[in-house]
Motif scaffolding. Structure first.
Motif, PDB file in Angstrom:
ATOM      1  N   ASP A   1      15.866   7.070 -79.823  1.00 54.54           N
ATOM      2  CA  ASP A   1      17.046   6.726 -80.609  1.00 54.54           C
ATOM      3  C   ASP A   1      18.153   6.231 -79.685  1.00 54.54           C
ATOM      4  N   THR A   2      18.491   4.968 -79.801  1.00 55.59           N
ATOM      5  CA  THR A   2      19.587   4.413 -79.012  1.00 55.59           C
ATOM      6  C   THR A   2      20.878   4.523 -79.815  1.00 55.59           C
ATOM      7  N   GLN A   3      21.888   5.102 -79.197  1.00 56.79           N
ATOM      8  CA  GLN A   3      23.163   5.324 -79.855  1.00 56.79           C
ATOM      9  C   GLN A   3      24.126   4.164 -79.566  1.00 56.79           C
ATOM     10  N   SER A   4      25.299   4.224 -80.175  1.00 58.80           N
ATOM     11  CA  SER A   4      26.306   3.180 -79.943  1.00 58.80           C
ATOM     12  C   SER A   4      27.203   3.514 -78.765  1.00 58.80           C
ATOM     13  N   VAL A   5      27.017   4.688 -78.196  1.00 56.25           N
ATOM     14  CA  VAL A   5      27.868   5.164 -77.113  1.00 56.25           C
ATOM     15  C   VAL A   5      27.465   4.514 -75.791  1.00 56.25           C
ATOM     16  N   LEU A   6      28.432   3.936 -75.104  1.00 56.90           N
ATOM     17  CA  LEU A   6      28.161   3.360 -73.796  1.00 56.90           C
ATOM     18  C   LEU A   6      27.968   4.465 -72.768  1.00 56.90           C
ATOM     19  N   ALA A   7      26.956   4.330 -71.938  1.00 55.73           N
ATOM     20  CA  ALA A   7      26.638   5.362 -70.951  1.00 55.73           C
ATOM     21  C   ALA A   7      27.807   5.642 -70.027  1.00 55.73           C
ATOM     22  N   GLU A   8      28.489   4.594 -69.612  1.00 57.68           N
ATOM     23  CA  GLU A   8      29.614   4.766 -68.688  1.00 57.68           C
ATOM     24  C   GLU A   8      30.749   5.551 -69.336  1.00 57.68           C
ATOM     25  N   GLU A   9      30.997   5.284 -70.623  1.00 56.39           N
ATOM     26  CA  GLU A   9      32.046   6.028 -71.334  1.00 56.39           C
ATOM     27  C   GLU A   9      31.640   7.491 -71.503  1.00 56.39           C
ATOM     28  N   PHE A  10      30.371   7.718 -71.801  1.00 56.20           N
ATOM     29  CA  PHE A  10      29.870   9.084 -71.951  1.00 56.20           C
ATOM     30  C   PHE A  10      30.026   9.859 -70.646  1.00 56.20           C
ATOM     31  N   ALA A  11      29.775   9.199 -69.531  1.00 57.60           N
ATOM     32  CA  ALA A  11      29.877   9.863 -68.225  1.00 57.60           C
ATOM     33  C   ALA A  11      31.282  10.392 -67.966  1.00 57.60           C
ATOM     34  N   LYS A  12      32.276   9.737 -68.522  1.00 59.27           N
ATOM     35  CA  LYS A  12      33.662  10.165 -68.306  1.00 59.27           C
ATOM     36  C   LYS A  12      33.945  11.552 -68.896  1.00 59.27           C
ATOM     37  N   GLU A  13      33.111  11.977 -69.853  1.00 54.88           N
ATOM     38  CA  GLU A  13      33.290  13.297 -70.458  1.00 54.88           C
ATOM     39  C   GLU A  13      33.144  14.419 -69.432  1.00 54.88           C
ATOM     40  N   PHE A  14      32.527  14.122 -68.292  1.00 55.07           N
ATOM     41  CA  PHE A  14      32.194  15.174 -67.338  1.00 55.07           C
ATOM     42  C   PHE A  14      33.091  15.184 -66.099  1.00 55.07           C
ATOM     43  N   LEU A  15      34.145  14.379 -66.140  1.00 51.61           N
ATOM     44  CA  LEU A  15      35.136  14.416 -65.075  1.00 51.61           C
ATOM     45  C   LEU A  15      35.731  15.819 -64.970  1.00 51.61           C
ATOM     46  N   GLY A  16      35.699  16.371 -63.774  1.00 51.16           N
ATOM     47  CA  GLY A  16      36.310  17.679 -63.554  1.00 51.16           C
ATOM     48  C   GLY A  16      35.547  18.846 -64.131  1.00 51.16           C
ATOM     49  N   SER A  17      34.318  18.627 -64.587  1.00 50.33           N
ATOM     50  CA  SER A  17      33.533  19.700 -65.197  1.00 50.33           C
ATOM     51  C   SER A  17      32.764  20.469 -64.131  1.00 50.33           C
TER      52      SER A  17
ATOM     53  N   GLY B   1      10.268  -1.831 -60.438  1.00 53.21           N
ATOM     54  CA  GLY B   1      11.071  -3.023 -60.194  1.00 53.21           C
ATOM     55  C   GLY B   1      12.353  -2.780 -59.439  1.00 53.21           C
ATOM     56  N   GLY B   2      12.532  -1.562 -58.945  1.00 55.15           N
ATOM     57  CA  GLY B   2      13.752  -1.238 -58.216  1.00 55.15           C
ATOM     58  C   GLY B   2      14.777  -0.531 -59.091  1.00 55.15           C
ATOM     59  N   ILE B   3      15.587   0.291 -58.440  1.00 51.07           N
ATOM     60  CA  ILE B   3      16.634   1.046 -59.129  1.00 51.07           C
ATOM     61  C   ILE B   3      17.775   0.114 -59.544  1.00 51.07           C
ATOM     62  N   ASN B   4      18.395   0.405 -60.681  1.00 49.89           N
ATOM     63  CA  ASN B   4      19.598  -0.318 -61.106  1.00 49.89           C
ATOM     64  C   ASN B   4      20.789   0.260 -60.339  1.00 49.89           C
ATOM     65  N   ILE B   5      21.096  -0.351 -59.223  1.00 47.98           N
ATOM     66  CA  ILE B   5      22.156   0.140 -58.340  1.00 47.98           C
ATOM     67  C   ILE B   5      23.514   0.139 -59.047  1.00 47.98           C
ATOM     68  N   ASN B   6      23.853  -0.958 -59.697  1.00 42.51           N
ATOM     69  CA  ASN B   6      25.169  -1.069 -60.331  1.00 42.51           C
ATOM     70  C   ASN B   6      25.370  -0.004 -61.397  1.00 42.51           C
ATOM     71  N   PHE B   7      24.320   0.236 -62.184  1.00 42.86           N
ATOM     72  CA  PHE B   7      24.391   1.252 -63.232  1.00 42.86           C
ATOM     73  C   PHE B   7      24.629   2.635 -62.619  1.00 42.86           C
ATOM     74  N   THR B   8      23.876   2.962 -61.577  1.00 42.71           N
ATOM     75  CA  THR B   8      24.015   4.260 -60.929  1.00 42.71           C
ATOM     76  C   THR B   8      25.414   4.433 -60.365  1.00 42.71           C
ATOM     77  N   GLN B   9      25.919   3.421 -59.708  1.00 42.50           N
ATOM     78  CA  GLN B   9      27.269   3.509 -59.135  1.00 42.50           C
ATOM     79  C   GLN B   9      28.330   3.640 -60.222  1.00 42.50           C
ATOM     80  N   ALA B  10      28.138   2.947 -61.335  1.00 42.26           N
ATOM     81  CA  ALA B  10      29.105   3.022 -62.436  1.00 42.26           C
ATOM     82  C   ALA B  10      29.154   4.427 -63.020  1.00 42.26           C
ATOM     83  N   ILE B  11      27.997   5.062 -63.184  1.00 42.53           N
ATOM     84  CA  ILE B  11      27.956   6.424 -63.708  1.00 42.53           C
ATOM     85  C   ILE B  11      28.636   7.383 -62.732  1.00 42.53           C
ATOM     86  N   ALA B  12      28.382   7.207 -61.445  1.00 39.22           N
ATOM     87  CA  ALA B  12      28.996   8.071 -60.434  1.00 39.22           C
ATOM     88  C   ALA B  12      30.517   7.925 -60.439  1.00 39.22           C
TER      89      ALA B  12
END
Length: 237
Positions: A140-156, A173-184
């Motif tokens: 099930d793919t949701q409408s929530v952007l992964a990067e926005e969801f990651a912000k919920e865990f700031l300071g947790s 095919g290799g890791i998605n570097i940009n995606f990983t860095q954006a989540i971090a």
């Protein structure tokens, strides 16, 4: 760098999927305990286990084999897939699991995930298709952007985030570097890359981009990477 080998469990067997498609499951070992011993011998410290059946069912389905792994291995084990309540978290900790991965429930009930992280060793799984969070075994793919969801865990108090670009998972095919860095960046949390690792060169690229942890799955099973050499070269000092 933390290099974390992975075992995905389906019907008690160690398998790998392509892009999360259960119909694509390829069995690599009918006794996952064999793999645990191999990973330990090669130099692993951590083991990433996903209960694929549990992720779809919403409750543990491979707990018996996970308990056997815990009893027979000295590896630090993290488990995800079908963990939806505190009772399941405590039951896994009772059998020796080191930390628990919350995925679907973390998106559906962020407050619950944050509360559990105050009490237990919790990792958040953020799996995305086209940048949007997917849950329930990636079905099930949701409408929530992964990067926005990651912000919920700031300071947790969560210990880490495992982020997976589903389009790359099992594809070598290799890791998605940009995606990983954006989540971090968005979460401010220690982030573990997942999905697509294919070679020692990929590990070098991760290191150059200051990504400190990665999950290794199909690259090991398909003999694309020498884990012993990887541990020796990239081990966290």
């Amino acid at each position: 760098m933390q290099i974390i080998p992975a075992i995905d469990l389906k019907d008690g067997y160690a398998v790998r999927l392509k892009q999360g498609d259960m119909q694509s499951a390829k069995i690599y070992d009918k006794n996952p305990l064999n793999l645990c011993a191999t990973f330990a011998d090669l130099g692993a410290e951590y083991l990433h286990i996903v209960d694929l059946d549990g992720a779809i069912a919403g409750k543990p389905k491979n707990r018996v084999i996970i308990e056997q792994i815990c009893k027979n291995s000295q590896l630090k084990i993290e488990v995800g897939g079908g963990i939806r309540n505190e009772e399941t978290i405590k039951s896994y900790l009772d059998i020796g699991v080191s930390r628990l991965i919350l995925g679907s429930i973390a998106l559906q009930k962020v407050d619950f995930a944050l509360a559990m992280a105050e009490k237990y060793p919790i990792v958040i799984g953020i799996d995305a298709k086209d940048g949007k969070v997917a849950i329930n075994g990636w079905g099930d793919t949701q409408s929530v952007l992964a990067e926005e969801f990651a912000k919920e865990f700031l300071g947790s108090k969560i210990e880490a985030i495992v982020c997976t670009d589903i389009s790359r998972d099992g594809m070598l095919g290799g890791i998605n570097i940009n995606f990983t860095q954006a989540i971090a960046r968005a979460s401010g949390v220690f982030t573990i890359a997942s999905g697509g690792l294919s070679s020692m060169e990929d590990l070098q690229i991760l290191e150059e981009n200051e990504i400190k942890a990665v999950i290794v799955g199909k690259a090991f099973y398909e003999r694309k990477i020498d884990l012993q050499k990887a541990f020796e070269k990239f081990r966290v000092s």
